[in-house]
Write a protein that holds these residues in place. Structure first.
Motif, PDB file in Angstrom:
ATOM      1  N   SER A 177       9.120  14.374   3.178  1.00  0.00           N
ATOM      2  CA  SER A 177       8.028  14.814   2.409  1.00  0.00           C
ATOM      3  C   SER A 177       8.335  14.319   1.028  1.00  0.00           C
ATOM      4  O   SER A 177       7.246  14.511   0.217  1.00  0.00           O
ATOM      5  N   ASP A 178       9.160  13.823   0.814  1.00  0.00           N
ATOM      6  CA  ASP A 178       9.603  13.370  -0.927  1.00  0.00           C
ATOM      7  C   ASP A 178       8.940  12.220  -0.919  1.00  0.00           C
ATOM      8  O   ASP A 178       8.860  11.604  -1.916  1.00  0.00           O
ATOM      9  N   PHE A 179       8.372  11.383   0.176  1.00  0.00           N
ATOM     10  CA  PHE A 179       7.703  10.087   0.012  1.00  0.00           C
ATOM     11  C   PHE A 179       6.162  10.215  -0.037  1.00  0.00           C
ATOM     12  O   PHE A 179       5.790   9.063   0.130  1.00  0.00           O
ATOM     13  N   TYR A 180       5.857  11.223  -0.146  1.00  0.00           N
ATOM     14  CA  TYR A 180       4.176  11.552  -0.468  1.00  0.00           C
ATOM     15  C   TYR A 180       4.039  10.551  -1.703  1.00  0.00           C
ATOM     16  O   TYR A 180       4.509  10.691  -2.688  1.00  0.00           O
ATOM     17  N   GLY A 181       3.073   9.489  -1.374  1.00  0.00           N
ATOM     18  CA  GLY A 181       2.566   8.704  -2.303  1.00  0.00           C
ATOM     19  C   GLY A 181       3.478   7.614  -2.858  1.00  0.00           C
ATOM     20  O   GLY A 181       3.223   7.016  -3.797  1.00  0.00           O
ATOM     21  N   ALA A 182       4.712   7.464  -2.178  1.00  0.00           N
ATOM     22  CA  ALA A 182       5.680   6.576  -2.725  1.00  0.00           C
ATOM     23  C   ALA A 182       5.227   5.227  -2.444  1.00  0.00           C
ATOM     24  O   ALA A 182       4.373   4.884  -1.569  1.00  0.00           O
ATOM     25  N   THR A 183       5.615   4.225  -3.103  1.00  0.00           N
ATOM     26  CA  THR A 183       5.275   2.622  -3.030  1.00  0.00           C
ATOM     27  C   THR A 183       6.292   1.925  -3.323  1.00  0.00           C
ATOM     28  O   THR A 183       7.226   2.303  -3.814  1.00  0.00           O
ATOM     29  N   ALA A 184       6.246   0.597  -2.477  1.00  0.00           N
ATOM     30  CA  ALA A 184       7.063  -0.456  -2.775  1.00  0.00           C
ATOM     31  C   ALA A 184       7.075  -1.015  -4.025  1.00  0.00           C
ATOM     32  O   ALA A 184       5.953  -1.095  -4.497  1.00  0.00           O
ATOM     33  N   MET A 197       0.736  -1.167  -0.097  1.00  0.00           N
ATOM     34  CA  MET A 197       0.068  -0.123   0.101  1.00  0.00           C
ATOM     35  C   MET A 197       0.823   1.297   0.215  1.00  0.00           C
ATOM     36  O   MET A 197       1.847   1.259   0.745  1.00  0.00           O
ATOM     37  N   ALA A 198       0.439   2.119  -0.713  1.00  0.00           N
ATOM     38  CA  ALA A 198       1.377   3.201  -1.063  1.00  0.00           C
ATOM     39  C   ALA A 198       1.349   4.120   0.347  1.00  0.00           C
ATOM     40  O   ALA A 198       0.138   4.220   1.181  1.00  0.00           O
ATOM     41  N   LEU A 199       2.444   4.891   0.320  1.00  0.00           N
ATOM     42  CA  LEU A 199       2.476   6.010   1.555  1.00  0.00           C
ATOM     43  C   LEU A 199       1.342   7.047   1.311  1.00  0.00           C
ATOM     44  O   LEU A 199       1.112   7.334   0.286  1.00  0.00           O
ATOM     45  N   PRO A 200       0.991   7.982   2.537  1.00  0.00           N
ATOM     46  CA  PRO A 200      -0.083   8.874   2.176  1.00  0.00           C
ATOM     47  C   PRO A 200       0.500  10.061   1.134  1.00  0.00           C
ATOM     48  O   PRO A 200       1.728  10.121   1.199  1.00  0.00           O
ATOM     49  N   THR A 201      -0.348  10.554   0.729  1.00  0.00           N
ATOM     50  CA  THR A 201      -0.044  11.849  -0.241  1.00  0.00           C
ATOM     51  C   THR A 201       0.031  13.041   0.448  1.00  0.00           C
ATOM     52  O   THR A 201       0.439  14.154  -0.002  1.00  0.00           O
ATOM     53  N   SER A 202      -0.469  13.013   1.895  1.00  0.00           N
ATOM     54  CA  SER A 202      -0.225  14.196   2.436  1.00  0.00           C
ATOM     55  C   SER A 202      -0.197  13.966   4.128  1.00  0.00           C
ATOM     56  O   SER A 202      -0.192  12.736   4.427  1.00  0.00           O
ATOM     57  N   GLY A 203      -0.001  14.837   5.138  1.00  0.00           N
ATOM     58  CA  GLY A 203       0.095  14.711   6.347  1.00  0.00           C
ATOM     59  C   GLY A 203       1.352  14.149   6.762  1.00  0.00           C
ATOM     60  O   GLY A 203       2.473  14.471   5.987  1.00  0.00           O
ATOM     61  N   THR A 204       1.470  13.257   7.880  1.00  0.00           N
ATOM     62  CA  THR A 204       2.830  13.136   8.640  1.00  0.00           C
ATOM     63  C   THR A 204       3.257  11.800   8.178  1.00  0.00           C
ATOM     64  O   THR A 204       2.474  10.784   8.001  1.00  0.00           O
ATOM     65  N   ILE A 205       4.497  11.672   7.814  1.00  0.00           N
ATOM     66  CA  ILE A 205       5.080  10.193   7.478  1.00  0.00           C
ATOM     67  C   ILE A 205       6.385  10.172   8.281  1.00  0.00           C
ATOM     68  O   ILE A 205       7.136  11.105   8.473  1.00  0.00           O
ATOM     69  N   SER A 206       6.624   8.874   8.672  1.00  0.00           N
ATOM     70  CA  SER A 206       7.719   8.834   9.677  1.00  0.00           C
ATOM     71  C   SER A 206       8.698   7.661   9.004  1.00  0.00           C
ATOM     72  O   SER A 206       8.078   7.144   8.168  1.00  0.00           O
ATOM     73  N   ILE A 207       9.798   7.661   9.690  1.00  0.00           N
ATOM     74  CA  ILE A 207      10.847   6.729   9.165  1.00  0.00           C
ATOM     75  C   ILE A 207      10.458   5.558   9.318  1.00  0.00           C
ATOM     76  O   ILE A 207      10.602   4.552   8.605  1.00  0.00           O
TER      77      ILE A 207
END
Lengths: 161, 107
Positions: free
Chosen positions: A154-161, A1-11
């Motif tokens: 923030s570079d990872f908004y929407g990123a996916t494996a 599942m992709a990372l969120p496109t907004s909000g907080t992302i943690s390591i």
């Protein structure tokens, strides 16, 4: 599942998404660096007319797998009025599929629909035919993630494996 | 499970490419799909990627075997997914042949 496109992302979100273990630093998550893929490969298969139905027409446009009933058992494959190939076999009904260099595989039905067709110099049988093609598409993904240099969560908004 | 084997029918080469001799660029193979003692044949043609060959990975044409050539051909058509689809395309034909095993013409 992709990372969120907004909000907080943690390591930790990155570790879960990209399957990292142990202690992590952002520098482990450069695009194309082993954890974060740079491309996604998608494979699709197209069937014509369908995966289970076969085409057959002896009037234009020609469709079908035609085979000489006697030696040299020449096969003639027609699709949409185009003769795709000719090749000979050691016996009648010895070959059931033909994969063209363009990627289409032509499959003939198990039984001939017409037999004993007199074409003047040869007697042929005609088998209905279908075709399928596997297409692989490579798409660039995670383009917001840098491949080197400065990197932030923030570079990872929407990123996916 | 469908087993598959290959036989080289023809190889087409570039006599010279990238300072290598007889680089295989097109292949024709007979494919045999087998299951439970019955089999059906296919014919497979492929144009190979010869733009990225190197002396380190190059195999002399006289040392090629059918499995190596088949692996190249399958890769050129999409790899494992293509192979699975090719096998599946012959499943129905094999099933029919399996059902015909043991039949004899009467009288």
């Amino acid at each position: 599942m992709a990372l969120p496109t907004s909000g907080t992302i943690s390591i930790n979100d990155l570790r879960v998404e990209f399957g990292d273990s142990g202690s992590s630093s952002l520098s482990e998550f450069y695009r194309g660096g082993g954890l974060v893929p740079a491309t996604q490969t998608t494979t699709t298969t197209t069937y014509e007319p369908t995966a289970t139905t076969y085409e057959y027409s002896l009037v234009s446009p020609l469709y079908g797998w035609v085979q000489d009933e006697s030696s040299p058992f020449t096969n003639y494959l027609y699709w949409n009025d185009v003769e795709l190939v000719q090749f000979t076999d050691s016996s009648f009904n010895a070959t059931s599929s033909y994969t063209h260099t363009d990627g289409w595989t032509y499959i003939r039905s198990s039984g001939a629909l017409d037999t004993g067709i007199d074409l003047g110099d040869i007697i042929v049988s005609v088998f209905p035919i279908r075709r399928q093609k596997t297409t692989t598409t490579v798409t660039n993904i995670n383009t917001g993630v840098p491949t080197s240099g400065t990197i932030s969560l923030s570079d990872f908004y929407g990123a996916t494996a | 499970m469908i087993d598959i084997s290959y036989e080289i029918l023809a190889l087409y080469v570039y006599p010279e490419k990238n300072n290598l001799a007889n680089v295989v660029g097109k292949v024709q193979l007979r494919t045999t799909f087998s299951r439970n003692g019955v089999s059906v044949n296919g014919r497979l043609e492929a144009l190979l990627d010869t733009d990225n060959i190197s002396a380190e990975t190059f195999i002399d044409v006289d040392n090629l075997n059918a499995d190596t050539v088949a692996a190249w051909a399958i890769k050129s058509h999409g790899g494992d997914e293509f192979l699975e689809n090719l096998k599946n395309a012959h499943d129905g034909l094999l099933t029919q042949k399996e059902r015909e095993v043991g039949l004899v013409k009467y009288p």
